[in-house]
Design a protein around this motif. Structure first.
Motif, PDB file in Angstrom:
ATOM      1  N   UNK B 417       0.807  -1.226   0.000  1.00 21.39           N
ATOM      2  CA  UNK B 417       0.000   0.000   0.000  1.00 21.39           C
ATOM      3  C   UNK B 417       0.839   1.274   0.000  1.00 21.39           C
ATOM      4  N   UNK B 418       1.919   1.365   0.801  1.00 21.63           N
ATOM      5  CA  UNK B 418       2.714   2.602   0.743  1.00 21.63           C
ATOM      6  C   UNK B 418       3.268   2.860  -0.654  1.00 21.63           C
ATOM      7  N   UNK B 419       3.636   1.756  -1.334  1.00 22.84           N
ATOM      8  CA  UNK B 419       4.138   1.892  -2.697  1.00 22.84           C
ATOM      9  C   UNK B 419       3.040   2.439  -3.616  1.00 22.84           C
ATOM     10  N   UNK B 420       1.820   1.940  -3.419  1.00 22.08           N
ATOM     11  CA  UNK B 420       0.696   2.443  -4.225  1.00 22.08           C
ATOM     12  C   UNK B 420       0.532   3.940  -4.010  1.00 22.08           C
ATOM     13  N   UNK B 421       0.717   4.371  -2.764  1.00 17.16           N
ATOM     14  CA  UNK B 421       0.610   5.800  -2.470  1.00 17.16           C
ATOM     15  C   UNK B 421       1.756   6.560  -3.138  1.00 17.16           C
ATOM     16  N   UNK B 422       2.955   5.964  -3.104  1.00 15.09           N
ATOM     17  CA  UNK B 422       4.109   6.620  -3.715  1.00 15.09           C
ATOM     18  C   UNK B 422       3.875   6.840  -5.217  1.00 15.09           C
ATOM     19  N   UNK B 423       3.221   5.878  -5.851  1.00 16.31           N
ATOM     20  CA  UNK B 423       2.962   6.029  -7.290  1.00 16.31           C
ATOM     21  C   UNK B 423       1.739   6.895  -7.568  1.00 16.31           C
ATOM     22  N   UNK B 424       1.086   7.396  -6.532  1.00 15.00           N
ATOM     23  CA  UNK B 424       0.056   8.412  -6.754  1.00 15.00           C
ATOM     24  C   UNK B 424      -1.377   7.943  -6.618  1.00 15.00           C
ATOM     25  N   UNK B 425      -1.610   6.805  -5.954  1.00 15.47           N
ATOM     26  CA  UNK B 425      -2.988   6.294  -5.852  1.00 15.47           C
ATOM     27  C   UNK B 425      -3.934   7.332  -5.254  1.00 15.47           C
ATOM     28  N   UNK B 426      -3.434   8.127  -4.291  1.00 19.01           N
ATOM     29  CA  UNK B 426      -4.333   9.068  -3.623  1.00 19.01           C
ATOM     30  C   UNK B 426      -4.582  10.322  -4.459  1.00 19.01           C
ATOM     31  N   UNK B 427      -3.725  10.595  -5.433  1.00 15.85           N
ATOM     32  CA  UNK B 427      -3.927  11.763  -6.292  1.00 15.85           C
ATOM     33  C   UNK B 427      -4.886  11.462  -7.443  1.00 15.85           C
ATOM     34  N   UNK B 428      -5.173  10.167  -7.640  1.00 15.73           N
ATOM     35  CA  UNK B 428      -6.031   9.752  -8.760  1.00 15.73           C
ATOM     36  C   UNK B 428      -7.465  10.171  -8.491  1.00 15.73           C
ATOM     37  N   UNK B 429      -8.112  10.780  -9.488  1.00 12.42           N
ATOM     38  CA  UNK B 429      -9.525  11.107  -9.299  1.00 12.42           C
ATOM     39  C   UNK B 429     -10.417  10.190 -10.121  1.00 12.42           C
ATOM     40  N   UNK B 430      -9.863   9.078 -10.547  1.00 11.88           N
ATOM     41  CA  UNK B 430     -10.648   7.984 -11.131  1.00 11.88           C
ATOM     42  C   UNK B 430     -11.383   8.395 -12.398  1.00 11.88           C
ATOM     43  N   UNK B 431     -10.708   9.163 -13.241  1.00 10.25           N
ATOM     44  CA  UNK B 431     -11.351   9.553 -14.497  1.00 10.25           C
ATOM     45  C   UNK B 431     -11.493   8.351 -15.430  1.00 10.25           C
TER      46      UNK B 431
END
Lengths: 367, 460
Positions: B417-431
């Motif tokens: 999960x931290x890696x997913x965050x590092x690659x920007x999972x939380x910045x994604x707005x799911x377009x």
């Protein structure tokens, strides 16, 4: 709290008193799925198929020039690759995905980088090695670090270097070849004219290299099957670029780097670009999706690295050609490049600018 | 209109001579995809009023924020526009009765997200008295504070899908000055045309709503961003705004997600909202076109938000069009209003096909943020299987947030999960651009959602 709660879908519908037409729509449990609910038409097989299409002119001309033996080499390496993919996937109880055409493409790419006059079992072995050692040991499509076709070729090259460097294309069908007065090099047993460097006086290659342009462009007689015509390689590249399948940065930066460095080192730059496996490697091998970096700048670093290593190997090693090992080496660096060359996410630059401005302001106030 | 033609409004910079306030000439953003538009079926048809269903199920909470509580009890009779759900919290918007009728129950009904939502179930009276317009102050005379009160009392939320309470957006932090209000008329999702029709039919109200937004946050300029495939809407809005120099309509490139808040701000102002921040950080406020019209209506006539225009369309719908429908109408009923379905749909989508929600139940009611109901037949893509990623990079090229979607997927598959965050999972707005363009048919959005859920769990 609710007085009465409909306990079944049907009851809800009856309560809603919907018309028959709507009831039809309401009675079904509809299908769900995650957005987006529409996709474009691109598929893995489609992409692989277009790369194969881009390779077809080269393949056809290579077979025309090399004759039946060239056709056998190509066919055998494809057979080896596809059969190995299917067998290994069957053994691992995975769905067999040869219909995504990636194994076909690997086999074709391998075949095109082999000399046309190999014994039939050699390309077969190459195809098997390419898929087994180059791809499946890493976990299959998308997980391999090195370009599978080049892994297959490297193993053949190391194991049977005599065959790999002495069988060269000499066909009476190569009219350009016959018309050029370079018969003195005909006897040199080498995979590419680059290997002739050591045997021809250096000034001949720098001053008179232009007389090789013709054969290299339309019918390079010494090359591997896929390297016979620079023009057809560029046609293939044009197809890939038109379909948006490769990033132009890789072939341009790769060939550009080799041209500039070779020129600095005293070789005719156009000769450096056209000779050997450079064009084919830069257009079709270095551009392999799986084994080059994801980002635009990562691709530039990868391609320039390929160019530097290729030139170094050409000039300072006893290998006849450096393209294969250069690409394999840079494949190994790809995970590292991907780790450090990342796109800057939206808004991060703005944030950094704002922070820098705030700091500058503070510094100004302090001063 | 040609691709390269410079739209007039953008080159017209004479009103914005203050440094930093000129409209940029950029017409688009980096990344994005071009899905087929499929708008012709509905874009030329005037909005029709949908009939009332016999029973309305009105979700109590139709916004993002604190949940509402029912303020009516079963058996009670409610009038059109009466408040039926409200909350004392600031980030909440009240819900009003969409029709006169009797409250039957306050019960859970399947909602558009595939869960269930507490709804006020209203048996609609057969006789519906018309709503008496209760004109308040002239809209032009409202103070900033009054605009916020009007927005809150009318239950306004973002009607483009996000459903964030409007009065909250109109209350920026005290230290953030807003200079630009943007009305989002892009409607970049395929199939949807409800905002297009609003811009054609209700342009004066839309411009009036924009000016109220500007008043509320004391902004100096208002821009209406419209994709260039709707030049008639651009003309219509320009005509309506001809008398106010500080309002502009800008024609933008046709590309998804042009109507995403951050991309729209970037295109129109050249400013980028830092990660995790709101548009107010860069002096902008973005509101949906439908919300602007609803605000003007609320200010002019006191009409709360109890109905909205929704595009009901898709290859299977007999009479595709835009319908002014009451909130709480079941989707199945609305599909019936549009003539019913010619065949079994493979998916019925609430919202647009790129970011909308596939519906598990035809009972799920229309809500404030739902801009479309789309019935899709079995498309070839529904039968495709997820394959291995070949690292082709199409998702990276398509990502308008400049993330690496395939690396997020890798991290999620490894449950790193931290890696997913590092690659920007939380910045994604799911377009959904990554999944749209993926040749291996990888559902990146699903992976991103699981990453977000897992990261939220670890934070707790």
């Amino acid at each position: 709290m609710p007085e009465k709660q409909p306990d079944s879908e049907l009851e809800k519908e009856q309560e809603a008193g919907v018309e028959p037409d709507e009831a039809r729509a309401e009675s079904r449990l509809l299908n769900i799925g995650v957005s987006p609910h529409i996709r474009d038409s691109s598929t893995t097989a489609g992409i692989m198929g277009w790369v194969i299409v881009a390779l077809l002119p080269i393949t056809a001309y290579g077979i025309y020039m090399g004759g039946v033996s060239a056709a056998i080499v190509v066919a055998m390496s494809i057979l080896g690759a596809v059969a190995t993919e299917a067998v290994i996937q069957r053994l691992r109880h995975e769905p067999v995905t040869v219909n995504d055409l990636s194994a076909v493409l690997t086999g074709l790419l391998l075949g095109l980088t082999l000399p046309p006059e190999l014994p039939f079992w050699m390309p077969l072995l190459g195809g098997i090695v390419a898929i087994a050692l180059g791809k499946q040991v890493f976990g299959g499509l998308g997980h391999n670090i090195f370009n599978p076709a080049l892994v297959g070729r490297a193993v053949l090259f190391v194991s049977y270097s005599k065959y790999m460097t002495t069988s060269y294309l000499f066909s009476p069908k190569a009219p350009v070849f016959a018309s050029q007065s370079i018969k003195s090099i005909n006897a040199i047993t080498t995979a590419t004219p680059l290997a002739a460097q050591g045997l021809v006086r250096k000034d001949e290659l720098t001053v008179a290299a232009s007389r090789y342009y013709g054969p290299l462009l339309v019918g390079n007689p010494w090359g591997c099957i896929g390297e016979v015509s620079a023009v057809l390689i560029l046609v293939g590249l044009a197809i890939l670029l038109y379909k948006g399948l490769v990033d132009w940065r890789i072939p341009v930066c790769y060939v550009g780097t080799v041209v500039v460095l070779s020129w600095i080192l005293g070789m005719d730059p156009l000769f450096a670009a056209l000779a050997g496996g450079l064009l084919f490697g830069a257009c079709f091998m270095a551009t392999d999706y799986v084994t080059n970096p994801m980002t635009a700048w990562g691709k530039v670093i990868f391609a320039v690295g390929c160019g530097i290593v290729t030139t170094v190997l050409r000039f300072y090693s006893n290998l006849p050609e450096g393209v294969m090992f250069a690409i394999l080496l840079m494949n190994g660096f790809t995970p590292l490049i991907d780790r450090y060359v990342k796109p800057v996410p939206y808004g991060v630059r703005a944030m950094r600018r704002a922070q820098a401005a705030a700091e500058a302001e503070q510094a100004g106030e302090a001063a | 209109m040609g691709e390269d033609e410079e739209p007039e409004s953008i080159s017209d910079e004479r009103h914005f001579e203050e440094p930093g306030l000129s409209i940029r000439r950029t017409r688009t953003f980096k990344g994005g995809v071009h899905p087929g538009r499929n708008k012709a079926e509905t874009s030329s048809k005037a909005v029709l009023r949908a009939p009332l269903p016999p029973v309305l199920s009105v979700p109590l909470t139709q916004h993002i924020g604190a949940p509402n509580e029912a303020v009516v009890t079963p058996g009670e009779h409610v009038e059109l526009g009466q408040v039926i759900g409200d909350s004392g919290a600031f980030i909440a918007a009240p819900v009003h009765a969409p029709a006169a009728g009797t409250v039957e129950a306050v019960a859970d009904v399947p909602d558009f997200r595939g869960k269930s939502a507490l709804c006020v179930v209203i048996a609609v009276d057969s006789e519906q008295p018309g709503r008496e317009a209760s004109p308040r102050e002239r809209p032009g005379g409202l103070t900033a504070e009054r605009v916020r009160v009007v927005a809150r009392e009318a239950g306004l939320v973002g009607m483009g899908g996000a459903a964030f309470p409007t009065h909250v957006k109109l209350t920026p932090p005290a230290d953030k000055a807003i200079d630009t209000v943007i009305v989002n008329g892009c409607e970049c999702e395929p199939y949807l045309t409800c905002d297009h029709r609003l811009m054609l039919e209700r342009a004066p109200e839309l411009v009036g709503g924009l000016r109220l937004f500007m008043r509320a946050v004391d902004a100096r300029r208002g821009i209406i961003g419209i994709e260039a495939d709707k030049m008639d809407a651009v003309e219509s809005v320009r005509a309506a705004a001809s008398s106010c120099a500080e309002v502009h309509a800008a024609a933008l490139d046709v590309k998804f997600p042009q109507g995403s808040e951050k991309q729209l701000i970037h295109v129109l102002t050249g400013r980028d909202v830092p990660p995790g921040k709101l548009p107010s950080e860069v002096g902008c406020l973005v509101q949906n076109a439908g919300t602007a019209v609803a605000l003007y209506e609320a200010a002019a006539t006191g009409k709360p938000l109890y109905e909205r225009v929704v595009t009901i369309t898709g290859p299977l719908v007999a009479r595709p069009g835009n319908y002014l429908a009451r909130l709480g109408s079941p989707l199945g009923f609305l599909l019936g209003v549009a003539g019913g379905l010619a065949a079994e749909p493979a998916r019925v989508i609430a919202g647009g096909p790129m970011t909308g929600w596939a519906q598990g139940s035809a009972q799920s009611p229309l809500v404030k943020g739902m801009s479309g109901i789309i019935a899709l037949p079995l498309l070839p893509e529904y039968e495709r299987e997820e394959r291995a990623c070949v690292r082709c990079g199409k998702c990276v090229d398509a990502c308008p947030m400049f993330l690496l979607p395939n690396f997020i997927v890798d991290a999620v598959q490894e449950e790193e999960w931290p890696k997913a965050q590092m690659w920007g999972a939380l910045d994604c707005f799911e377009c959904g651009c990554c999944s749209y363009t993926c040749p291996a048919f990888i559902p990146h959005v699903r992976y991103v959602r699981s990453a977000k859920a897992a990261l939220a769990r670890t934070r707790e």
